[in-house]
Scaffold this active site. Structure first.
Site, mmCIF file in Angstrom:
data_model
loop_
_atom_site.group_PDB
_atom_site.id
_atom_site.type_symbol
_atom_site.label_atom_id
_atom_site.label_comp_id
_atom_site.label_asym_id
_atom_site.label_seq_id
_atom_site.Cartn_x
_atom_site.Cartn_y
_atom_site.Cartn_z
ATOM 1 N N TYR A 155 0.803 -1.211 0.000
ATOM 2 C CA TYR A 155 0.000 0.000 0.000
ATOM 3 C C TYR A 155 0.844 1.274 0.000
ATOM 4 O O TYR A 155 0.343 2.360 -0.260
ATOM 5 C CB TYR A 155 -0.882 0.006 1.244
ATOM 6 C CG TYR A 155 -2.346 -0.032 0.946
ATOM 7 C CD1 TYR A 155 -2.974 -1.245 0.712
ATOM 8 C CD2 TYR A 155 -3.102 1.125 0.903
ATOM 9 C CE1 TYR A 155 -4.329 -1.296 0.443
ATOM 10 C CE2 TYR A 155 -4.456 1.086 0.641
ATOM 11 C CZ TYR A 155 -5.060 -0.117 0.413
ATOM 12 O OH TYR A 155 -6.392 -0.154 0.154
ATOM 13 N N LYS A 222 0.191 -13.309 6.626
ATOM 14 C CA LYS A 222 0.414 -14.382 5.645
ATOM 15 C C LYS A 222 1.891 -14.769 5.717
ATOM 16 O O LYS A 222 2.612 -14.831 4.721
ATOM 17 C CB LYS A 222 0.000 -13.857 4.257
ATOM 18 C CG LYS A 222 -0.049 -14.892 3.168
ATOM 19 C CD LYS A 222 -1.239 -15.821 3.264
ATOM 20 C CE LYS A 222 -1.136 -16.906 2.198
ATOM 21 N NZ LYS A 222 -2.050 -18.031 2.429
ATOM 22 N N ASP A 267 -5.733 -16.184 5.163
ATOM 23 C CA ASP A 267 -6.849 -16.850 4.481
ATOM 24 C C ASP A 267 -7.745 -17.573 5.487
ATOM 25 O O ASP A 267 -8.974 -17.535 5.397
ATOM 26 C CB ASP A 267 -6.367 -17.797 3.366
ATOM 27 C CG ASP A 267 -5.082 -18.522 3.714
ATOM 28 O OD1 ASP A 267 -4.445 -18.154 4.718
ATOM 29 O OD2 ASP A 267 -4.710 -19.453 2.992
ATOM 30 N N ASP A 291 -7.275 -3.998 4.756
ATOM 31 C CA ASP A 291 -8.216 -3.451 3.786
ATOM 32 C C ASP A 291 -9.262 -4.517 3.438
ATOM 33 O O ASP A 291 -10.466 -4.272 3.464
ATOM 34 C CB ASP A 291 -7.422 -3.049 2.536
ATOM 35 C CG ASP A 291 -8.236 -2.202 1.584
ATOM 36 O OD1 ASP A 291 -9.062 -1.410 2.057
ATOM 37 O OD2 ASP A 291 -8.053 -2.347 0.361
#
Ligand code: NAP
Length: 401
Positions: A155, A222, A267, A291
């Site tokens: 980002y 992640k 996930d 986000d």
């Protein structure tokens, strides 16, 4: 142009490391683009009435309009004038509507720029159920507060367009220095995640959990795949919990009277918040995950029309709804102002004006529970209120509390 403060009101000041909010604070407002122009003015109306009801004229906000986005371009010839940034930095309290960002080309996100230049490093996004119609059976169990790191990750916007000289140089460097071969027709993004930025967001989340009596702080990452960015995020977060909050937390296992600190892979987190929402409370995560998970979590309680946010630096707070400019419904007067109303409530809570905050939250819940909703929440064939009508109902509900 020189920045000119309103003649009335006072600026919130930092004294002894604490923000002191006067009874008539100046609060900056950026209406924003698209539905921002519809939802921000009604959120202000609701906030003013709540303050009036709660403090009987002893307190009142002096709203100070600053320009950004299309309105700024039209009136000042630029999208984000310097006086807007300086104005927010000076008054330290702000409310902002969404600003449009073109996809794939054109200017960079003004939202991201504002967060970066003002160093608003924590994006705090509560997700709570207010009684909106939803097909989700566990909606009333949802009570999350997402702490999204706001300044880094992909980002940060460090990227190189495919086929440019810059991209060619980076590709060449990667091959020469590290023997890494990337397809020559690739666009590239850099994903910086620093120990400094990670630890200050974790610190903020843990402090919030301690101050507000929350039960669990979950690190969402992640790190199994992106070991040195998201994996490091996990590690550095745990380090803060262990070193700085040891008297309040228990790592990995539940203990009575302690805040449980655990972690989940991104996930998995998406399914966890659906199948076991009661197990999650405070969620700390890098920018991009934050986000995605904010919109997904908002969907469980009625969608982004209900999702509020606060961008926090050390002493600056900028409240803004999670949603964007919703160009498909802009100008029709049908947008749901709840996200903007709840964002202004968050700002009031941050200012310590708890009575006014509670009035707004209770009235919003009462209005929605009585079936008065905007089109995004109405069931097919049911009557929906327009933006202004909905806000009037919230004000009426406040007056009846
Ligand atoms: P969006 O503006 O949030 O809209 C997505 C959809 O959500 C809308 O099409 C609408 O759905 C629904 N929606 C959003 N807010 C609503 C509200 N208050 N009431 C009722 N429905 C609402 O996301 P987007 O379409 O991805 O982005 C549009 C623009 O906004 C882009 O330029 C983007 O960069 C910008 N953006 C800005 C911010 C920010 O300033 N912080 C945040 C996100 C996006 P229906 O189609 O069902 O009507």
């Amino acid at each position: 142009m020189e920045m000119k403060l309103p003649e009335e009101g006072k600026i919130a000041e930092v004294r002894g490391g604490k923000l002191e909010v006067p009874d008539e604070p100046i609060v900056a407002v950026i209406e924003g683009d698209g539905i921002g122009r519809e939802v921000i003015p009604v959120a202000i109306r609701v906030a003013d009435r709540a303050v009036e009801l709660a403090y009987g004229g002893k307190r009142g906000i002096i709203w100070w309009e600053l320009l950004a986005g299309k309105k700024a371009l039209k009136e000042k010839g630029e999208l984000l004038p310097k006086e807007t940034i300086e104005g927010i930095a000076t008054v330290k309290l702000a409310l902002k509507g969404p600003l449009e960002t073109p996809v794939g080309s054109g200017h960079r996100s003004l939202n991201v720029t504002l967060r970066k230049v003002l160093d608003l490093y924590a994006n705090v996004r509560p997700v709570q159920y207010y009684g909106a119609p939803t097909p989700f059976a566990y909606a009333d169990k949802v009570d999350f507060i997402i702490f999204r790191e706001n300044t880094e990750d992909v980002y940060a916007g460090i990227e190189w367009k495919a086929f440019t000289e810059e991209a060619r140089k980076v590709l060449e460097f990667l091959e020469r220095e590290f023997g890494i071969k990337v397809r020559e027709d690739s666009g590239l993004s850099l994903k910086p995640i620093s120990k400094f930025a990670t630890q200050r967001i974790m610190r903020k989340a843990l402090q919030w959990a301690v101050d507000k009596g929350r039960r669990v702080v979950t690190i969402m990452h992640k790190g199994n795949i992106m070991k040195f960015t998201e994996g490091a995020f996990r590690e550095w977060c745990y380090e803060v919990a262990e070193k700085e909050f040891s008297e309040y937390v228990s790592i990995g296992e539940e203990k009575p009277g302690k805040i449980l600190v655990n972690d989940r892979i991104a996930d998995n987190m998406f399914q966890q918040i659906i199948i076991k929402p009661w197990a999650y409370d405070v969620i700390v995560t890098p920018n991009l995950n934050g986000d995605y998970i904010s919109d997904a979590a908002a969907a469980l309680v009625g969608g982004v029309g209900m999702a509020s946010g606060l961008n926090l630096g050390d002493y600056i707070a900028l409240a803004e709804p999670v949603h964007g400019t919703a160009p498909d419904i802009a100008g029709k007067g049908i947008a749901n102002p709840s996200a903007a109303i709840l964002s202004v409530a968050l700002l009031l809570e941050y200012m310590g004006w708890i009575e006014a905050t509670e009035l707004i939250r209770k009235a919003l819940r009462k209005t929605i529970e009585s079936g008065k909703v905007t089109a995004d929440l109405a069931k097919p064939g049911e009557k929906a209120l327009k933006t202004e009508e909905f806000a009037e109902e919230v004000i009426k509900a406040m007056e009846g509390l």
